[in-house]
Design a protein around this motif. Structure first.
Motif, PDB file in Angstrom:
ATOM      1  N   ASP A 151     -14.543   8.813  74.245  1.00 21.43           N
ATOM      2  CA  ASP A 151     -15.968   8.538  73.971  1.00 21.43           C
ATOM      3  C   ASP A 151     -16.820   8.849  75.203  1.00 21.43           C
ATOM      4  O   ASP A 151     -17.920   9.449  75.095  1.00 21.43           O
ATOM      5  N   ALA A 152     -16.331   8.433  76.372  1.00 17.13           N
ATOM      6  CA  ALA A 152     -17.104   8.696  77.594  1.00 17.13           C
ATOM      7  C   ALA A 152     -17.204  10.194  77.856  1.00 17.13           C
ATOM      8  O   ALA A 152     -18.232  10.698  78.328  1.00 17.13           O
ATOM      9  N   ARG A 153     -16.158  10.950  77.544  1.00 23.10           N
ATOM     10  CA  ARG A 153     -16.205  12.400  77.755  1.00 23.10           C
ATOM     11  C   ARG A 153     -17.244  13.043  76.851  1.00 23.10           C
ATOM     12  O   ARG A 153     -18.009  13.923  77.256  1.00 23.10           O
ATOM     13  N   LEU A 154     -17.273  12.596  75.580  1.00 24.38           N
ATOM     14  CA  LEU A 154     -18.238  13.164  74.643  1.00 24.38           C
ATOM     15  C   LEU A 154     -19.671  12.798  75.022  1.00 24.38           C
ATOM     16  O   LEU A 154     -20.613  13.590  74.817  1.00 24.38           O
ATOM     17  N   LEU A 155     -19.894  11.594  75.563  1.00 30.05           N
ATOM     18  CA  LEU A 155     -21.243  11.159  75.945  1.00 30.05           C
ATOM     19  C   LEU A 155     -21.626  11.652  77.340  1.00 30.05           C
ATOM     20  O   LEU A 155     -22.768  11.453  77.785  1.00 30.05           O
ATOM     21  N   GLY A 156     -20.672  12.259  78.030  1.00 32.23           N
ATOM     22  CA  GLY A 156     -20.944  12.711  79.393  1.00 32.23           C
ATOM     23  C   GLY A 156     -21.081  11.584  80.377  1.00 32.23           C
ATOM     24  O   GLY A 156     -21.680  11.758  81.451  1.00 32.23           O
ATOM     25  N   ASP A 157     -20.534  10.419  80.019  1.00 38.99           N
ATOM     26  CA  ASP A 157     -20.630   9.246  80.895  1.00 38.99           C
ATOM     27  C   ASP A 157     -19.263   9.014  81.548  1.00 38.99           C
ATOM     28  O   ASP A 157     -18.538   8.070  81.220  1.00 38.99           O
ATOM     29  N   MET A 158     -18.885   9.916  82.434  1.00 35.65           N
ATOM     30  CA  MET A 158     -17.610   9.778  83.130  1.00 35.65           C
ATOM     31  C   MET A 158     -17.814   8.986  84.405  1.00 35.65           C
ATOM     32  O   MET A 158     -17.379   9.244  85.443  1.00 35.65           O
TER      33      MET A 158
END
Length: 634
Positions: free
Chosen positions: A627-634
Motif C-alpha cells: 500500500d505504501a509503495r502504491l501511495l508513494g509513501d515509503m
C-alpha cells in the motif's frame, strides 16, 4: 546356456533394489525403477525388429515428490487383468495405475516402506501389497485396507513369498537389520534363522528353497530352515533373482554385485554356471517376456542406467565344444597354480631336510630338526571360559590353548563369521613372549551360535617352519553368561512364566547345550533353580522349573527373555506356547519415552503456533508495504 539378446541405455541413474517389471496394460512388459529427483522411470519397449541388438523405446517419468525407498509391480486388483505400480516412501504408500495415469490409493504409513512385495499371503483370498517398515509388516488390499498387520524384531530390509512348509499356501520370508530371517504364516511366526549381517535380499526358488544375500558379501540358499550352502565375497551382493539358465526346469540363483558382476550359481552346490559384467554396480535384476510374448528374459540393470538382457538358448555342438574347451582350460589353469604352490612347499621341506641331515652328520647324533620337526605325540588342548569384566578390560570369552609338551605356540588364527572385522583374528605374540600356552579373548556382539575355526602354528623355540593344527570349536548361543551360586541378592524384577510338558532332565540338557559351562550341570534337586550372570552388563538371569512343568525365566532384559523362550522351544520342539510376562523396568523406560514424546509434541505445537503468528505479522507488513509503495509513501 544364456546368450545376450539386447542392450539399452536409460540415460537415468537407477537406485539399488528399486527395479521392477510389470504389464501395466495387461499385454506389454515395461521396466520401472527409482531415479534421481524423486521420480520413477518407465521404459516401454518399441521394438520392430526382434533380432536387433539395440532395443528402442520410450521413457516416461512419474513424479513421486518424496524419497523413494522401495517399489513393486503386480496384480493387486486381479479384476483389472493388469499390473499396478506400488511405490513406498519413508511416510507413504502409493498404488498407481500407469495405463490410466491415476492413483488407485494413497496411504500414510508412518513406519515407512523399506521393502514391498505383491502376492497371496497365507489363506487370505485376495492379493496384497505387503510392506515392510520399521519393525512392522502391513498387508494392504486393493481398497487400501490394512487387512493384516504384524511386528518383527527390527527394521525390515527384504521380503519374499513362497510355500515354506509345502502346505499349499504362501508364507512370508522376512529379512531384517537384526541379522535374522523370519518366516510368517500370516501373523504367526513359524521359523527363524540367525545370520551374521543385515539381510539385503531374499528371492524364492523351487519348492521350499530360497536364496539370501547379506551386507557383508555372503550369498547362500536355505531349504526350509536348513542352510544348503553359502559363499563369501569381498564385494557386496546387491540383489538376487531366480532364473532357469540351463533349461532343466529348475531355477538357478542369480546374484548382482556391487562391482558390476552378475553370476549365476547352481541351486544345489553353489558352483558358478554363468557370469557377466556390467560397467557399474548392479541396481536390479528382473525376468520378464520383455520383447517376445512368452519368452522369458533375464534383464540386468546397473546404477548408471545400462541394461542388458539374456535368454536361454539351445547351443549347437560347436558352441558346446567351445564352452567345454574354455572350462577345461580354466580347470587346467587352476590346477597349474595349485601345482606351483605344492612344488614351492616341497622345495622348502626338502631344504629343511637337507639342513637337518647336515647338522646330523656334523653332530654325529640324531636330533629333532629345529626347522620343521616336532614330537609326533604333540596335541593341542583347548578350553573356553567366560571371564567377567576386570579393571579396564571388558568381559569376554577366553579361548585357552596349550600344547601337550615343550613345543610352543607361535601364531593363532581364528576364523568366525560375524565375530571379527574381516571375519579373521590373528594373534602373533613377540618372540620373547611365546610359550606352550596362549589365551585369546573374543567378545561376541550378541547372543548367537558361532563356529570358531582355529589354526594354531606349533613348533620348537628355534623353529622357522611350523606345523599347523586345525581345530573347530562351537560357541553356544548363550556363551556370555557365567554360572554362579544361587542367592536372593539383586534378583531381577522382570519375568516370563509358562508351562511345558517336559521333564526337568530335558531342560537340563538344553542348558548344557546352549550355555557355555566349564562342566556338565547336573543338580540332584527335585526342582530346577539355576542362576547365570550376564557378564556384558553384570545382570542376573535365573531359570526355575517345578515338577508340574512350570518354567520361570527371571531377567530385566525383555529381549533376552524372548531369546531364552525361542531357544528352549526350538530345542524341545515346542510349536505353540502360552506365556505370561512382566518387565517393570522396560515399562518404566517406555513411560519415559512417551513423556519425552509428549514434551516434543508440545514444543512442536508451540513452534508451529509461533510460526503461524509470525507468518501473519509478515503478511500484514507485506500488505502495508505494498500500500505504501502504491501511495508513494515509503
Amino acid at each position: 546356456m544364456l546368450v545376450p539378446v539386447f542392450s539399452l541405455q536409460l540415460n537415468n541413474k537407477v537406485f539399488p533394489r528399486t527395479v521392477a517389471v510389470g504389464k501395466f496394460n495387461g499385454k506389454q512388459s515395461c521396466l520401472v525403477g527409482a531415479t534421481a529427483g524423486n521420480k520413477v522411470f518407465i521404459h516401454s519397449p518399441r521394438d520392430i525388429n526382434p533380432q536387433a541388438q539395440q532395443l528402442e523405446g520410450n521413457i516416461s517419468l512419474l513424479n513421486v515428490n518424496q524419497v523413494i525407498t522401495s517399489l513393486a509391480c503386480g496384480q493387486l486388483d486381479e479384476q483389472l487383468k493388469k499390473d499396478l505400480l506400488v511405490v513406498g516412501t519413508s511416510t507413504n504408500i502409493v498404488a498407481y495405475d500407469i495405463d490410466r495415469n491415476v492413483d488407485i490409493f494413497f496411504k500414510e504409513n508412518p513406519d515407512g516402506a523399506h521393502a514391498i512385495t505383491i502376492g497371496h499371503w497365507g489363506e487370505l483370498p485376495e492379493q496384497l501389497a505387503i510392506v515392510g517398515g520399521n519393525c512392522s509388516i502391513h498387508g494392504f488390499n486393493k481398497k487400501c485396507e490394512d487387512v493384516l498387520w504384524t511386528v518383527t524384531g527390527d527394521n525390515v530390509s527384504s521380503l519374499a513369498l513362497l510355500d515354506f512348509n509345502s502346505d499349499g499356501y504362501n508364507e512370508l520370508v522376512v529379512g531384517s537389520e537384526d541379522y535374522d530371517i523370519r518366516v510368517f504364516r500370516e501373523d504367526q511366526l513359524i521359523a527363524e534363522m540367525q545370520e551374521t549381517e543385515t539381510i539385503v535380499s531374499i528371492c524364492s526358488l523351487v519348492g521350499t528353497r530360497f536364496g539370501y544375500a547379506l551386507a557383508n558379501g555372503t550369498v547362500g540358499i536355505y531349504e526350509r530352515s536348513n542352510r544348503s550352502w553359502r559363499i563369501k565375497s569381498r564385494n557386496i551382493a546387491v540383489v538376487l533373482q531366480a532364473f532357469d539358465v540351463d533349461g532343466d526346469g529348475v531355477d538357478e540363483l542369480v546374484t548382482g554385485w556391487s562391482n558390476g558382476k552378475v553370476d549365476i550359481r547352481s541351486d544345489r552346490h553353489g558352483e558358478v554356471i554363468f557370469k557377466e559384467s556390467l560397467n557399474s554396480s548392479i541396481a536390479g535384476i528382473v525376468k520378464a517376456d520383455y520383447r517376445v510374448p512368452g519368452e522369458n528374459l533375464l534383464i540386468c540393470c546397473s546404477n548408471e542406467g545400462e541394461v542388458r538382457a539374456f535368454k536361454f538358448s539351445e547351443q549347437d555342438s560347436n558352441a558346446v565344444a567351445a564352452n567345454l574347451y574354455k572350462d577345461r582350460q580354466e580347470a587346467i589353469r587352476d590346477l597349474a597354480q595349485k601345482k606351483q604352490a605344492i612344488l614351492l612347499e616341497l622345495e622348502h621341506l626338502e631344504e629343511a631336510t637337507r639342513q637337518s641331515q647336515e647338522k646330523n652328520r656334523q653332530n654325529k647324533q640324531i636330533v629333532f630338526d629345529s626347522e620343521a620337526e616336532i614330537p609326533a605325540n604333540t596335541e593341542i588342548q583347548t578350553i573356553l571360559t567366560v571371564e567377567k569384566k576386570q579393571n579396564n578390560y571388558p568381559a569376554h570369552i577366553a579361548v585357552r590353548m596349550k600344547t601337550s609338551n615343550h613345543t610352543i605356540i607361535r601364531v593363532v588364527t581364528i576364523f568366525a563369521e560375524g565375530l571379527f572385522k574381516g571375519e579373521c583374528l590373528v594373534v602373533h605374540p613377540a618372540a620373547s613372549q611365546v610359550h606352550e600356552s596362549i589365551a585369546v579373548p573374543i567378545i561376541p556382539p550378541r547372543d548367537a551360535p558361532i563356529d570358531l575355526h582355529i589354526q594354531i602354528f606349533v613348533g620348537l623355540k628355534s623353529s622357522t617352519l611350523f606345523h599347523v593344527f586345525e581345530l573347530a570349536r562351537p560357541l553356544p548361543i548363550f556363551s556370555m553368561y557365567l554360572l554362579i551360586e544361587n542367592s536372593s541378592d539383586r534378583e531381577p524384577k522382570g519375568f516370563v512364566t509358562f508351562y511345558i510338558n517336559e521333564r526337568i532332565p530335558r531342560v537340563l540338557a538344553w542348558i548344557n547345550h546352549d550355555f557355555l559351562l566349564a562342566q556338565e550341570y547336573a543338580p540332584n534337586a527335585a526342582s530346577l533353580y539355576v542362576t547365570f550372570l550376564a557378564v556384558r552388563n553384570d545382570s542376573k538371569l535365573i531359570i526355575k522349573m517345578q515338577q508340574n512343568g512350570q518354567v520361570t525365566i527371571q531377567t530385566d532384559d525383555m529381549e533376552l527373555a524372548g531369546n531364552i523362550v525361542q531357544s528352549m522351544g526350538k530345542f524341545l520342539n515346542i510349536e505353540d506356547l502360552q506365556t505370561t510376562g512382566d518387565f517393570p523396568q522396560e515399562l518404566e523406560m517406555l513411560q519415559k519415552v512417551f513423556t519425552q514424546i509428549e514434551e516434543y509434541q508440545v514444543a512442536r505445537q508451540r513452534i508451529s503456533s509461533d510460526m503461524a503468528e509470525h507468518a501473519n505479522i509478515i503478511r500484514s507488513f507485506l500488505i502495508r508495504a505494498e500500500d505504501a509503495r502504491l501511495l508513494g509513501d515509503m
